[in-house]
Design a protein around this motif. Structure first.
Motif, PDB file in Angstrom:
ATOM      1  N   ILE A  66      26.513 -22.766  43.288  1.00  0.00           N
ATOM      2  CA  ILE A  66      25.606 -24.070  43.410  1.00  0.00           C
ATOM      3  C   ILE A  66      25.272 -24.230  42.041  1.00  0.00           C
ATOM      4  O   ILE A  66      24.987 -23.130  41.205  1.00  0.00           O
ATOM      5  N   ARG A  67      25.182 -25.461  41.448  1.00  0.00           N
ATOM      6  CA  ARG A  67      24.375 -25.651  40.116  1.00  0.00           C
ATOM      7  C   ARG A  67      23.148 -26.766  40.515  1.00  0.00           C
ATOM      8  O   ARG A  67      23.437 -27.929  40.899  1.00  0.00           O
ATOM      9  N   VAL A  68      22.145 -26.170  40.288  1.00  0.00           N
ATOM     10  CA  VAL A  68      20.675 -26.863  40.553  1.00  0.00           C
ATOM     11  C   VAL A  68      20.573 -27.651  39.174  1.00  0.00           C
ATOM     12  O   VAL A  68      20.305 -27.224  38.095  1.00  0.00           O
ATOM     13  N   GLU A  69      20.415 -28.863  39.290  1.00  0.00           N
ATOM     14  CA  GLU A  69      20.235 -29.788  38.237  1.00  0.00           C
ATOM     15  C   GLU A  69      19.028 -30.716  38.606  1.00  0.00           C
ATOM     16  O   GLU A  69      18.931 -31.420  39.577  1.00  0.00           O
ATOM     17  N   GLN A  70      17.954 -30.682  37.847  1.00  0.00           N
ATOM     18  CA  GLN A  70      16.679 -31.296  37.952  1.00  0.00           C
ATOM     19  C   GLN A  70      16.270 -31.257  39.407  1.00  0.00           C
ATOM     20  O   GLN A  70      16.007 -32.170  40.072  1.00  0.00           O
TER      21      GLN A  70
END
Length: 700
Positions: free
Chosen positions: A392-396
């Protein structure tokens, strides 16, 4: 003085201690190495069932087996009792990282016929006379015996796709290094050349594919339980740190074998009847004090327990920060509170290897490793739970699931290994040694925070968190000589192939003395009239076999050649072939060609060395490295090769892809005297259909 290596059952301290140093300074004939002694007097153990291990030119030599298999060829030292910080270090050039043991598809008579014809460069009667007068007839007979044992009717063994094992094993001759001890394994990856594996628990962890045929330095450091693996090569090598740094590759937290042997073992050498020897340049076993501590080379290491000095979870020191939720330390590890929790530590530089233990209860919750953490709303996450796994990439603050796997999950009441390998263009995520996800590099490259993540209270506990830099210095006690590399500093010849259309022969380069001459062959290379040269060949009428165009060269002991090549065609399926490259010429009986293989018949490209010595060219001694799609139709690339008459390195677009010494192939041959240099077009199971050359440079 001769000493033996005995099991030391007494107490150990953290002092650096040399146990084995083998520089192979004593020449030994094939079959006479096992039972002799190292530089510091330790007995060389192992196995040599076909008597093919030798020592020459300060290097150990493994020669191909007629009958492939483990526990048939290898060198070992020991036994040793497991101790934290006990390091086995090896400097080795594997024969072929693509080596496989399997049947040869064609009939043996057809194969021998091809051997007699060679690369379509010399009449076969002349070849046979040169062979009969040459120095390597004994090796040819052994080669034919190997082929005879590898036909569809005579090959009775399983296929072997793993060829080299290096590390700590429970015997001098392990029967299956894939399920024994703590070691590196080289797996044949076909068009991607080699795949580097390490033993983790009961599995082999795949670190990366595209392991090239270079001199590689392997380091396996034992811990009280398990081991940590490091590797290095020359600067620019795919997937590896630049010597004298080393890359942390993997951590095994499971293995508890108490008595171990340090060994290097070969299962198979060569592929589909081709052969080249493995060369081991040095082996050391050393107690390294810097690696005796619990987490060794980490820049963040924490057992995550309440009473640990290193522990700083839940805001109890400045080394850790809780960015989201609550995280608490117990006597055995860290747990999260209700909801999402994220605790991080920032070493200030990127982490390349991150590892932790997850211990589950009756109902596993969700946990994970976070890295490239910028803040609580921007980070990468490897998440595992009882329901599956995800990258997972968590962005903002928003989660973007890049890839998931519902089949691999946390099991109840189990101790799991979570691992991240990040750097050198790729990210890999591992659960218990299995590579679940692997992707190319992505954003947040500059973010350096790393830590642990929970979702939901209870059900999972995390222990023994450690994050290592992408590269660390090789300890001086296990440091070998640097790989050979000499680059030319002054361009003596430069040609951009300007001028009107016509044969390249007879033209002078833009810089440099002499004129191009057609030294060998009946094919042609034309100047195109628009600043390039082109192999005269088409789909309908390919270039005929081998042609060499050369210029005079006056430094017989070194040349550094470079050419820019554009293979013909635009994509796979158009039947175009590239067989173009460079040549180092002494005379008609002694020269080397390095040429590209790009063809619809094989998914992947390669650079291959063909050597003609003493008037005979052994086709099946070709040395190559697979390059996958690094060379492709219609795309220009730079081929550069520095060569000192004995040693060479092949670069493609500045990446080193193959290095060797000619004595690796033929130990008794003298260095090549470089009298001419230039361009080569070869036959290699097909002919060139019109490759283009944009420039040629020869440096001294």
């Amino acid at each position: 003085m001769t000493v033996s290596v005995a099991i030391d059952a007494g107490p150990r301290d953290d002092r650096d201690e040399l146990l084995v140093a083998d520089a192979f300074s004593d020449d030994r004939a094939a079959g006479t190495v096992i039972g002799t002694h190292t530089t510091n007097g330790v007995t060389r153990g192992g196995c040599d069932s076909e008597r093919q291990i030798a020592i020459d030119h300060g290097t150990l030599r493994f020669q191909p087996l007629v009958k492939p298999g483990w526990a048939r060829q290898g060198i070992a030292y020991g036994p040793f009792r497991r101790a934290s910080g006990l390091v086995m270090a090896v400097s080795v050039t594997n024969g072929h990282n693509t080596s496989q043991g399997t049947t040869i598809g064609e009939h043996i008579l057809r194969r021998i016929h091809r051997w007699a014809l060679g690369p379509n460069a010399d009449p076969w009667p002349n070849r046979l006379v040169s062979w009969a007068c040459g120095p390597r007839k004994k090796g040819t007979l052994r080669r034919f015996l190997w082929w005879a044992h590898s036909t569809r009717t005579t090959y009775k063994l399983p296929d072997f796709n793993e060829n080299l094992a290096i590390g700590w094993f429970t015997s001098e001759a392990p029967r299956d290094p894939l399920s024994d001890g703590c070691g590196f394994i080289v797996h044949a990856a076909k068009g991607e050349n080699g795949e580097l594996w390490t033993r983790v628990g009961t599995r082999c962890l795949s670190a990366f594919r595209g392991l090239k045929n270079l001199r590689i330095y392997y380091f396996v450091a034992l811990r009280e339980r398990g081991a940590i693996y490091y590797a290095a090569a020359m600067e620019g090598a795919h997937g590896l740190a630049a010597f004298p740094m080393m890359r942390p590759i993997a951590i095994d937290p499971f293995n508890d074998d108490e008595i171990l042997y340090a060994g290097v073992h070969q299962c198979v050498l060569g592929q589909i009847g081709f052969r080249v020897d493995t060369r081991i340049h040095g082996i050391k076993v050393h107690k390294v004090s810097v690696l005796t501590s619990r987490f060794g080379t980490t820049h963040v290491g924490d057992p995550m327990t309440r009473d640990a000095v290193a522990s700083g979870i839940a805001g109890r020191s400045t080394s850790w920060r809780v960015l989201r939720g609550n995280v608490d330390c117990t006597e055995t590890g860290a747990i999260g509170g209700d909801g999402v929790a994220l605790a991080t530590s920032d070493p200030g530089v990127p982490s390349g290897l991150i590892h932790a233990i997850a211990v589950t209860g009756d109902t596993p919750g969700a946990c994970g490793l976070a890295w490239r953490v910028r803040d609580g709303d921007n980070f990468w996450l490897f998440k595992v739970s009882g329901e599956g796994s995800a990258l997972i990439r968590v962005e903002q603050g928003a989660e973007v699931i890049l890839v998931r796997d519902s089949r691999r999950s946390l099991l109840p009441d189990t101790l799991h290994s979570l691992q991240i390998l990040d750097g050198y263009g790729q990210i890999g995520c591992y659960l218990d040694g299995d590579r679940l996800f692997g992707i190319d590099d992505e954003p947040l490259e500059e973010a350096t925070g790393t830590g642990i993540w929970f979702d939901g209270a209870g059900g999972v506990e995390m222990r023994d968190f450690e994050a290592h830099p992408r590269e660390v210095p090789i300890p001086p006690f296990v440091l070998f000589d640097a790989p050979w590399l000499r680059l030319g500093q002054r361009a003596e010849i430069v040609d951009d192939f300007a001028g009107p259309f016509g044969d390249l022969a007879g033209r002078a380069p833009r810089i440099g003395r002499g004129t191009w001459g057609k030294t060998f062959g009946i094919g042609l290379i034309d100047v195109t009239g628009n600043g390039a040269a082109r192999v005269r060949g088409t789909l309908e009428k390919p270039h005929p076999n081998r042609t060499l165009y050369t210029l005079p060269w006056d430094e017989v002991g070194f040349a550094d050649l470079e050419v820019t090549i554009t293979p013909p065609g635009e994509e796979r399926g158009q039947a175009h072939c590239c067989r173009t490259g460079l040549v180092f010429w002494q005379d008609r009986d002694n020269y080397l060609t390095f040429t590209v293989y790009l063809d619809d018949e094989y998914h992947g490209s390669s650079i291959a060395l063909f050597t003609k010595r003493h008037g005979f060219e052994e086709l099946y001694d070709a040395v190559w490295t697979m390059l996958w799609t690094k060379i492709d139709w219609g795309k220009p690339f730079r081929l550069r090769i520095p060569f000192d008459g004995e040693r060479f390195v092949v670069f493609v677009d500045d990446e080193p892809v193959m290095q060797r010494a000619l004595t690796d192939l033929y130990p008794d041959d003298p260095p090549l005297r470089i009298l001419r240099v230039g361009l080569a077009v070869n036959w290699e199971w097909g002919n060139d259909t019109g490759s283009t050359l944009q420039s040629f440079i020869a440096r001294r």
